[in-house]
Design an enzyme around this catalytic site. Structure first.
Site, short mmCIF file in Angstrom:
data_model
loop_
_atom_site.label_atom_id
_atom_site.label_comp_id
_atom_site.label_asym_id
_atom_site.label_seq_id
_atom_site.Cartn_x
_atom_site.Cartn_y
_atom_site.Cartn_z
N HIS A 134 0.82 -1.21 0.00
CA HIS A 134 0.00 0.00 0.00
C HIS A 134 0.86 1.27 0.00
O HIS A 134 0.41 2.34 0.39
CB HIS A 134 -0.95 -0.02 1.20
N GLU A 175 -5.73 4.01 -5.19
CA GLU A 175 -5.41 5.06 -4.22
C GLU A 175 -4.03 5.66 -4.48
O GLU A 175 -3.15 5.01 -5.05
CB GLU A 175 -5.47 4.49 -2.79
N HIS A 204 -8.05 -6.95 1.56
CA HIS A 204 -7.43 -5.95 2.42
C HIS A 204 -8.28 -5.68 3.67
O HIS A 204 -7.74 -5.44 4.74
CB HIS A 204 -7.24 -4.66 1.61
N HIS A 218 -14.59 1.73 1.79
CA HIS A 218 -14.03 0.53 1.15
C HIS A 218 -15.10 -0.55 0.99
O HIS A 218 -15.28 -1.11 -0.09
CB HIS A 218 -12.88 -0.03 2.00
N HIS A 231 -1.38 2.59 -5.69
CA HIS A 231 -1.67 1.17 -5.54
C HIS A 231 -3.17 0.90 -5.64
O HIS A 231 -3.99 1.80 -5.57
CB HIS A 231 -1.17 0.67 -4.18
#
Length: 208
Positions: free
Chosen positions: A47, A170, A57, A158, A51
């Site tokens: 991250h 991101e 995650h 998310h 990425h």
């Protein structure tokens, strides 16, 4: 105009999430030592820098990086100027034509210096996920380290985005990019079992 690199360079000066693995590169063999080549290794959090997040995650039952559809990360993209918003919801897209666009990149200019990790960022309101679903958006990208507030532990945006079929990119660098239509390529690495992956994200204006 050619391709525009919107990736944050990976080096030992790039900031990372607190307590996350910092980026480092070192040569494990020199050409002098090996007789023919230099060989290096890197260590980093997946991250770090620009990425993508995989659902694993934040969801133990979610897909890993190698299970994601790579077609999501290539194609027509709309860059939308959301500078000045503290929280980004559907209202930020009023008057923005998202027809025939499956990807949105949100420009905030809230993270101008990759060396200084931000304490606060503009974030996505979870309810914007339903708006993106209605507009057939498959990928949303931001120019900050997260789609959620920096102190969020529940990661509501998310969860809402992936529940609506919207993938996450991101930490892009959109400072030199104007609003408009582009082609995007931001392919993750073929990392088995991984919860995220660095990408080399690039844009090309469709008006060239």
């Amino acid at each position: 105009m050619g391709w525009i690199d919107i990736s944050r360079p990976l080096n030992d000066r790039i900031s990372t999430w607190p307590e996350d693995t910092p980026y480092s590169y070192r040569r494990t063999a020199t050409k002098k030592e090996s007789g023919s080549v230099n060989i290096g290794e890197i260590t980093m959090s997946v991250h770090t820098g620009t990425h993508i997040d995989a659902p694993f995650h934040f969801d133990n039952e979610g897909k890993r990086v190698n299970e994601l559809d790579i077609n999501v990360y290539i194609g027509r993209t709309k860059v939308v100027d959301c500078r000045g918003f503290e929280a980004i919801g559907a209202a930020a897209f009023e008057g923005i034509d998202l027809e025939n666009v499956e990807r949105v990149l949100i420009k905030t200019d809230a993270f101008p210096d990759s060396r200084i990790f931000p304490e606060e960022i503009p974030y996505l309101k979870p309810e914007v996920a339903e708006f993106f679903k209605e507009k057939n958006i498959r990928l949303v990208g931001v120019d900050v380290p997260s789609v959620d507030p920096m102190d969020s532990e529940t990661l509501d945006a998310h969860h809402a985005l992936f529940s609506s079929g919207v993938h996450i990119l991101e930490n892009a660098d959109l400072r030199e990019v104007e609003s408009g239509l582009y082609d995007l390529s931001a392919l993750p690495l073929a990392l088995e079992e991984a919860d995220g992956s660095p990408v080399r994200a690039v844009l090309k204006s469709v008006y060239d």
